[in-house]
Motif scaffolding. Structure first.
Motif, short mmCIF file in Angstrom:
data_model
loop_
_atom_site.label_atom_id
_atom_site.label_comp_id
_atom_site.label_asym_id
_atom_site.label_seq_id
_atom_site.Cartn_x
_atom_site.Cartn_y
_atom_site.Cartn_z
N SER A 277 8.44 2.90 10.19
CA SER A 277 7.60 3.08 9.00
C SER A 277 6.68 4.28 9.11
O SER A 277 6.41 4.97 8.12
CB SER A 277 6.77 1.80 8.74
OG SER A 277 5.98 1.49 9.87
N MET B 45 6.72 7.36 6.46
CA MET B 45 5.50 7.74 5.74
C MET B 45 5.19 9.21 5.94
O MET B 45 4.89 9.94 4.99
CB MET B 45 4.33 6.88 6.24
CG MET B 45 3.05 7.06 5.44
SD MET B 45 3.17 6.40 3.78
CE MET B 45 1.49 6.68 3.21
N GLU C 274 0.46 6.01 -1.21
CA GLU C 274 -0.21 4.85 -0.60
C GLU C 274 0.69 4.15 0.42
O GLU C 274 0.23 3.73 1.47
CB GLU C 274 -0.62 3.86 -1.69
CG GLU C 274 -1.58 4.42 -2.73
CD GLU C 274 -3.01 4.46 -2.23
OE1 GLU C 274 -3.64 3.40 -2.14
OE2 GLU C 274 -3.48 5.56 -1.92
N ASN C 275 1.97 4.03 0.08
CA ASN C 275 2.87 3.33 0.99
C ASN C 275 4.32 3.61 0.59
O ASN C 275 4.61 3.91 -0.57
CB ASN C 275 2.63 1.82 0.95
CG ASN C 275 3.20 1.10 2.17
OD1 ASN C 275 3.70 1.73 3.10
ND2 ASN C 275 3.16 -0.22 2.16
N ILE C 276 5.21 3.56 1.56
CA ILE C 276 6.64 3.69 1.31
C ILE C 276 7.37 2.84 2.33
O ILE C 276 7.03 2.84 3.52
CB ILE C 276 7.11 5.16 1.36
CG1 ILE C 276 8.61 5.26 1.05
CG2 ILE C 276 6.78 5.82 2.68
CD1 ILE C 276 9.10 6.66 0.83
N LYS C 277 8.35 2.07 1.86
CA LYS C 277 9.11 1.20 2.74
C LYS C 277 10.60 1.32 2.44
O LYS C 277 11.00 1.53 1.29
CB LYS C 277 8.67 -0.27 2.57
CG LYS C 277 7.26 -0.56 3.03
CD LYS C 277 6.92 -2.03 2.86
CE LYS C 277 5.51 -2.34 3.35
NZ LYS C 277 5.17 -3.77 3.17
N GLN D 24 14.26 0.67 -1.51
CA GLN D 24 13.11 1.50 -1.16
C GLN D 24 11.98 1.19 -2.13
O GLN D 24 12.20 1.07 -3.34
CB GLN D 24 13.47 2.98 -1.21
CG GLN D 24 14.42 3.42 -0.13
CD GLN D 24 14.86 4.86 -0.26
OE1 GLN D 24 14.68 5.46 -1.32
NE2 GLN D 24 15.43 5.43 0.79
N THR D 25 10.77 1.06 -1.58
CA THR D 25 9.60 0.79 -2.40
C THR D 25 8.55 1.86 -2.13
O THR D 25 8.24 2.14 -0.97
CB THR D 25 9.00 -0.60 -2.08
OG1 THR D 25 9.99 -1.60 -2.33
CG2 THR D 25 7.79 -0.87 -2.96
N VAL D 26 8.05 2.46 -3.19
CA VAL D 26 7.07 3.53 -3.09
C VAL D 26 5.85 3.17 -3.94
O VAL D 26 5.99 2.74 -5.09
CB VAL D 26 7.65 4.87 -3.58
CG1 VAL D 26 6.59 5.98 -3.45
CG2 VAL D 26 8.89 5.24 -2.79
N LYS E 5 3.84 1.30 -8.62
CA LYS E 5 4.74 0.78 -7.59
C LYS E 5 6.16 0.81 -8.14
O LYS E 5 6.44 0.22 -9.19
CB LYS E 5 4.35 -0.64 -7.19
CG LYS E 5 5.26 -1.26 -6.15
CD LYS E 5 4.82 -2.68 -5.81
CE LYS E 5 5.74 -3.34 -4.80
NZ LYS E 5 5.32 -4.73 -4.48
#
Length: 487
Positions: A281, A285, A340-343, A351-353, A392
């Motif tokens: 992660s 990021m 803020e976040n990326i997974k 993928q989540t951003v 999101k």
């Protein structure tokens, strides 16, 4: 760094033949003798930097950079007629050769002098100017890893570069001098220069990515042409090799130098992407943060158009008794969004951003119906100022075979959610055909109840924005194979 590839070529040859064209200043070394390799490269460095006319090698110290133009983080940069000094005094910290990989670490102090044009935003300060400039960089450490392979064609062996990774760190500091800022207005120029030199580290790393993109793309293209057309055997002969590649090497030398000053991690097809393991992660990021400016600025060669400013020709909404149309809209602010976040979920291939942005939307509007509890009607110019919008986005991926025969990601669907943390300001001109008695209560109501109004009118706007971003990501995935994005 401009002599790095030449030093590497010399070291490649030196282990096999003491009669190579570089033997006069390259000491042959055993593959595993890192001390000998480092000493040999250090000995070759000033010779290469000074130039070797008999081999067609131009002087690299001083070296001329004709032009570098870029737009990054709201700053427009144009550096011309730049002279770089100090390369011959670089120190080879380490050089390691492996069967398929070569690593080299350099530390340099260099000075760049030339003409500049700047405009836009330097972090938090506006900046504008055109004139002479000087940048001094003290103790910059560049670490480079080249993945080296070989192929056979027509009975000859050829070197191939399958990938390369870089990192850079400035240990000593950076000093900026820009003459004629704000047309010579010292009251405006002095605070900006003081700010730049006090915050040199952040400024140096913030403005680097687009320069890296331009230079690395050129280097990859030129190196690939060289290795594709020149057998390894000719890289060890004086006359045939130099006649074939003198021009290409000269051009490549001119751009590799600045690379040492601004290099960051990248892949071969997309120089701004650092391949990461799906479970790492921190790497994901870091790579995403470095890539954001390129998504915003656009990468034409990968089919990615600029996203800031973003043109939104038509947005329509008809819900809750309110018909709303936005036409010829322009969105600004994406370049300053904060990731803020990326997974990445390898098992589900999702993928989540999450990003947080301050956005401004302007254009023409047509509204008719019920805005919450108030009847609203009008058409004209509009402006919506959104502060701290968190978006999101989750995308579902599948793997397809690209035109290159390699696996590529493909986005099958996406969904989004959003919320506004701080506030929204609405300005609709010509409500009720300019009747202020009717218009002002509606505007006051909308701005007082911005959160509820945004929930009603924002979804199609957010969908239009996310749709454009998804198209940019899909263009990247279509152009760049999976193995250069994910390890």
């Amino acid at each position: 760094m401009s002599f790095l590839l030449l030093v590497l070529w010399a070291v490649f040859s030196s282990t096999e033949s003491s009669n190579s064209l570089t033997a006069s200043f390259i000491d042959p070394c055993v593959l595993t003798d890192s001390n000998c390799l480092r000493a040999s490269a250090q000995k070759a460095l000033p010779v290469v930097a000074a130039g070797i006319p008999s081999l067609g090698m131009e002087s690299l110290d001083p070296m001329v950079m004709e032009r570098v133009r870029a737009v990054q983080a709201g700053l427009r940069m144009d550096f011309r007629n730049t002279i770089v000094k100090g390369l011959r005094k670089c120190e080879v910290l380490d050089l390691r050769r492996f069967a398929r990989k070569t690593e080299i670490d350099l530390k340099c102090s260099v000075v760049l002098i030339g003409d500049y044009t700047l405009g836009g935003q330097l972090l938090i300060l506006p900046i504008e100017g055109d004139g002479k400039y000087k940048i001094k960089i003290r103790d910059i450490v560049v670490k480079v890893v080249l993945d080296i392979g070989e192929r056979e064609a027509g009975g000859e062996r050829y070197w191939t570069v399958s990938g390369f990774r870089h990192s850079v760190e400035v240990l000593g500091g950076v000093q900026f001098q820009f003459q004629n800022l704000f047309n010579g207005n010292r009251q405006m120029a002095d605070p900006v220069l003081e700010f730049a030199n006090s915050n040199w580290r952040q400024i140096f790393y913030d403005v680097a990515p687009p320069i890296v993109h331009t230079i690395v793309s050129h280097i990859v293209a030129e190196t690939t042409k060289l290795f594709e057309k020149t057998p390894i055997s000719e890289l060890r002969r004086t006359t045939p090799y130099l006649k074939l590649v003198k021009t290409r090497v000269s051009k490549m030398i001119r751009v590799v130098c600045l690379l040492s000053l601004v290099l960051t991690a990248n892949s071969a097809s997309a120089p701004f992407i650092k391949p990461c393991n799906g479970d790492d992660s921190a790497c994901i990021m870091s790579s995403a943060v470095s890539a954001v400016p390129f998504f915003v600025s656009g990468v034409p060669e990968l089919g990615m158009k600029p996203l800031d400013p973003l043109s939104l020709p038509l947005i329509k909404s008809d819900q809750g008794g309110l018909k709303l149309t936005f036409k010829d809209s322009t969105l600004t602010g994406l370049k300053n969004c904060h990731l803020e976040n990326i997974k990445h979920d390898s098992s589900k291939i999702k993928q989540t951003v999450i990003v947080k942005c301050n956005l401004v939307l302007t254009g023409d509007y047509d509204i008719n119906g019920q805005l919450l509890i108030l009847t609203t009607q009008g058409n004209g110019k509009y402006k919506i100022d959104i502060r701290d919008m968190v978006i999101k986005t989750t995308v579902d991926l599948t793997t397809v075979t690209g035109k290159d025969g390699k696996p590529h990601w493909h986005i099958t669907k996406w969904n989004r959610s959003f919320k506004v943390l701080t506030g929204t300001t609405f300005d609709f001109e010509n409500l009720f055909n300019g009747n202020k008695i009717l218009a002002e209560p509606v505007l006051e109501f909308a701005n007082t109840n911005w959160k509820d109004v945004m929930q009603e009118i924002a979804p199609p706007v957010v969908d239009a924005i996310v749709s454009e971003v998804v198209l940019a990501v899909e263009a990247l995935y279509k152009s760049v194979p999976l193995d250069e994005l994910h390890t």
